[in-house]
Write an enzyme that holds these catalytic residues in place. Sequence first.
Site, PDB file in Angstrom:
ATOM      1  N   THR A  57      21.193  84.546  47.351  1.00  0.00           N
ATOM      2  CA  THR A  57      20.274  84.891  48.416  1.00  0.00           C
ATOM      3  C   THR A  57      18.790  83.842  47.703  1.00  0.00           C
ATOM      4  O   THR A  57      19.248  83.795  46.713  1.00  0.00           O
ATOM      5  CB  THR A  57      19.816  86.651  48.903  1.00  0.00           C
ATOM      6  N   SER A  59      15.146  84.583  46.644  1.00  0.00           N
ATOM      7  CA  SER A  59      14.608  84.624  46.212  1.00  0.00           C
ATOM      8  C   SER A  59      15.421  84.416  44.690  1.00  0.00           C
ATOM      9  O   SER A  59      14.803  83.753  43.746  1.00  0.00           O
ATOM     10  CB  SER A  59      13.331  86.114  45.970  1.00  0.00           C
ATOM     11  N   CYS A  60      16.354  85.371  44.590  1.00  0.00           N
ATOM     12  CA  CYS A  60      17.074  85.232  43.380  1.00  0.00           C
ATOM     13  C   CYS A  60      17.573  83.557  43.894  1.00  0.00           C
ATOM     14  O   CYS A  60      17.909  83.409  41.760  1.00  0.00           O
ATOM     15  CB  CYS A  60      18.935  85.884  43.529  1.00  0.00           C
ATOM     16  N   HIS A  61      17.994  83.231  44.092  1.00  0.00           N
ATOM     17  CA  HIS A  61      18.831  81.078  44.127  1.00  0.00           C
ATOM     18  C   HIS A  61      17.596  80.911  43.975  1.00  0.00           C
ATOM     19  O   HIS A  61      18.016  79.737  43.286  1.00  0.00           O
ATOM     20  CB  HIS A  61      19.526  80.944  45.518  1.00  0.00           C
ATOM     21  N   ALA A  65      16.151  82.840  39.652  1.00  0.00           N
ATOM     22  CA  ALA A  65      17.153  82.557  38.031  1.00  0.00           C
ATOM     23  C   ALA A  65      17.301  80.572  37.608  1.00  0.00           C
ATOM     24  O   ALA A  65      17.115  81.054  36.651  1.00  0.00           O
ATOM     25  CB  ALA A  65      18.531  82.087  38.820  1.00  0.00           C
TER      26      ALA A  65
END
Length: 174
Positions: A57, A59-61, A65
Amino acid sequence: MSASVKVGDEVPQGTFVHVPFTPELADASACGLPSKVSTDEWKGKKVLIFAVPGAFTPSCHANHAPPYLAKVDELKSKGIDVIAVLSANDPFVLSGWSRILGFNDKILALSDPDAQWSGKLGLTVDLSGAGIGLGKRTTRYAIVLDDLKIKYLGVEPDPTKVTVSGVDAVLKAL
């Protein structure tokens, strides 16, 4: 979002599913075999978990992270024994995502099935209304445990942003 735990609390027992990185997984032609990881294994250790609503997703990617991977050595120098990313995604998705990001064996990619453990912490978010099949997920947070006691807890007020759960906030708190 209001967590049901706070700094100083001992975390509840939890069991996660993880596909350990092996060299055979490097070329993406294999899926690996899932194994269980329990919070019991963290007794006497300093553990950092950053939780994301979903692998791959935006923001996560892109924002959450990768900075953790870039600062693994700095985190280890501050006494962190285990670094893990946690999500309600299945273990195979997390394994694929972690390989694309280059985590290898530096950051564990732990599946929190049905966000059960995050639910015990009061750290879930219902994304059913997004209309893209996300459902109940882990919200975006970072937690540092020392011998299973919470030493830092950064829960994002807006799970689309990375501030208190980001690696720089965690490093500052260490």
